[in-house]
Scaffold this motif. Sequence first.
Motif, PDB file in Angstrom:
ATOM      1  N   ALA A   1       0.841  -1.198   0.000  1.00  0.00           N
ATOM      2  CA  ALA A   1       0.000   0.000   0.000  1.00  0.00           C
ATOM      3  C   ALA A   1       0.873   1.245   0.000  1.00  0.00           C
ATOM      4  N   GLN A   2       0.394   2.295  -0.654  1.00  0.00           N
ATOM      5  CA  GLN A   2       1.079   3.576  -0.615  1.00  0.00           C
ATOM      6  C   GLN A   2       0.755   4.304   0.692  1.00  0.00           C
ATOM      7  N   VAL A   3       1.552   5.321   0.983  1.00  0.00           N
ATOM      8  CA  VAL A   3       1.414   6.078   2.224  1.00  0.00           C
ATOM      9  C   VAL A   3       1.013   7.519   1.931  1.00  0.00           C
ATOM     10  N   MET A   4      -0.044   7.973   2.591  1.00  0.00           N
ATOM     11  CA  MET A   4      -0.405   9.381   2.615  1.00  0.00           C
ATOM     12  C   MET A   4      -0.031   9.923   3.993  1.00  0.00           C
ATOM     13  N   ALA A   5       0.848  10.905   4.031  1.00  0.00           N
ATOM     14  CA  ALA A   5       1.191  11.562   5.287  1.00  0.00           C
ATOM     15  C   ALA A   5       0.217  12.708   5.505  1.00  0.00           C
ATOM     16  N   VAL A   6      -0.531  12.643   6.593  1.00  0.00           N
ATOM     17  CA  VAL A   6      -1.544  13.663   6.888  1.00  0.00           C
ATOM     18  C   VAL A   6      -0.890  14.766   7.724  1.00  0.00           C
ATOM     19  N   VAL A   7      -0.935  15.985   7.205  1.00  0.00           N
ATOM     20  CA  VAL A   7      -0.271  17.117   7.863  1.00  0.00           C
ATOM     21  C   VAL A   7      -1.269  18.236   8.160  1.00  0.00           C
ATOM     22  N   LYS A   8      -2.514  17.866   8.401  1.00  0.00           N
ATOM     23  CA  LYS A   8      -3.541  18.835   8.770  1.00  0.00           C
ATOM     24  C   LYS A   8      -3.213  19.472  10.121  1.00  0.00           C
ATOM     25  N   ALA A   9      -3.952  20.548  10.442  1.00  0.00           N
ATOM     26  CA  ALA A   9      -3.796  21.231  11.736  1.00  0.00           C
ATOM     27  C   ALA A   9      -2.341  21.573  12.013  1.00  0.00           C
ATOM     28  N   ASN A  10      -1.726  22.221  10.991  1.00  0.00           N
ATOM     29  CA  ASN A  10      -0.318  22.615  11.111  1.00  0.00           C
ATOM     30  C   ASN A  10       0.572  21.417  11.419  1.00  0.00           C
ATOM     31  N   GLY A  11       0.316  20.340  10.692  1.00  0.00           N
ATOM     32  CA  GLY A  11       1.129  19.137  10.903  1.00  0.00           C
ATOM     33  C   GLY A  11       1.062  18.636  12.321  1.00  0.00           C
ATOM     34  N   TYR A  12      -0.197  18.551  12.859  1.00  0.00           N
ATOM     35  CA  TYR A  12      -0.397  18.113  14.250  1.00  0.00           C
ATOM     36  C   TYR A  12       0.482  18.933  15.193  1.00  0.00           C
ATOM     37  N   GLY A  13       0.608  20.227  14.892  1.00  0.00           N
ATOM     38  CA  GLY A  13       1.383  21.125  15.725  1.00  0.00           C
ATOM     39  C   GLY A  13       2.858  21.184  15.393  1.00  0.00           C
ATOM     40  N   HIS A  14       3.321  20.360  14.465  1.00  0.00           N
ATOM     41  CA  HIS A  14       4.749  20.277  14.155  1.00  0.00           C
ATOM     42  C   HIS A  14       5.176  21.213  13.023  1.00  0.00           C
TER      43      HIS A  14
END
Length: 375
Positions: free
Chosen positions: A28-41
């Motif tokens: 499976a491919q990977v989607m990196a979720v970076v919502k909400a300012n990258g979880y604060g990062h």
Amino acid sequence: MTDLRLATISTGAISHNVETLRALVAPAQVMAVVKANGYGHGAIESAQAALAGGAHWLGVADLSEAFALRDAGIDAPLLAWLHQPGAAFSEAVRAKVDLGISSIAQLSEVAAASGTARVHLKVDTGLHRNGAVLSDWQRFFEAAVAHELAGRIRVRGIWSHLANAGAEHDAQQIDQFSAALAMAEAVGLRPEFRHLAASEGAIKYASARFDLVRLGISTFGLAPADDVDAAALGLVPAMTLSAPVVSVKRALAGVGVSYGFDFYCESDTTLALVPLGYGDGVPRHASNRGPVTINGARGQIAGRVAMDQIVVNMGDAPVAIGDRAVLFGNVAGSAADSGTASTVPSVDEWAAAAETINYEIVTRIGSRVIRRYES
């Protein structure tokens, strides 16, 4: 100059975590979720680090987050899925942002945008948030076929989201999703990507991985559930939160500390004042409980968390003004802390102290806190 409030972000940890998770969920491919300012990062920096670690896709909640990534020059495949009526769909099409679509009405609005929209049709398989309900699936898919044949949209994906309510419920949702895929295929849809699992489902269930998984909190080295051991998976926490000690005083047994005197010193003790408070995202609910490390020694918040500061009870440990106080992180060998990594509190400890989840601890870190990025 010493930063008053500092979140040190390891981009290398983010890249490493993506590489580690890619190996787990392959093919499976990977989607990196970076919502909400990258979880604060930090969304942009986290996205770049995730892509460097081999992420194939990026995911965000809304179009403003998507446009910020595009404006930063990030051209990776990108999905946004939370839209209000009248959202800037034509602009999204021009920016090559894929759109998560949750209803027939929303599909019609996207189909009316200029250009050919790339969409991922979301079905509700039991979470009861976004997504077309079961009774609408047939019409939803048929409408998508009609719009696709007319050149108004291109159906790139069909997706849903697990409720993470236990193995039995998750298995039912996996079956429901498979039924939705069969129905979509029967009416003529041929999506490139079928995706159901976020971090917890992707780690726990091979059957939930399909073509693509959406990895959020695990990208940042934190466990998505209490029964997932992030360290055992090889994940590394990416954020360390720290601030300098700005005042030190010796307090006598019996004196009260901070607003309301919710805390009284049981014995003579050293109190260290640290300029981080609920205005910076430190949860007030962690009053009298939040752990802090200074010079490798463990202390604990004494009294209430204030807007701008906390008082840390350090007992008889040596503390001086200017010493770095670390609230949480993974800082072995870093300049943020002179102690050992074993003494540094974890995000999960802070979540326990605040009776919440690790997601909230890192995501709520405020704008006054400077983000510094290290490889």
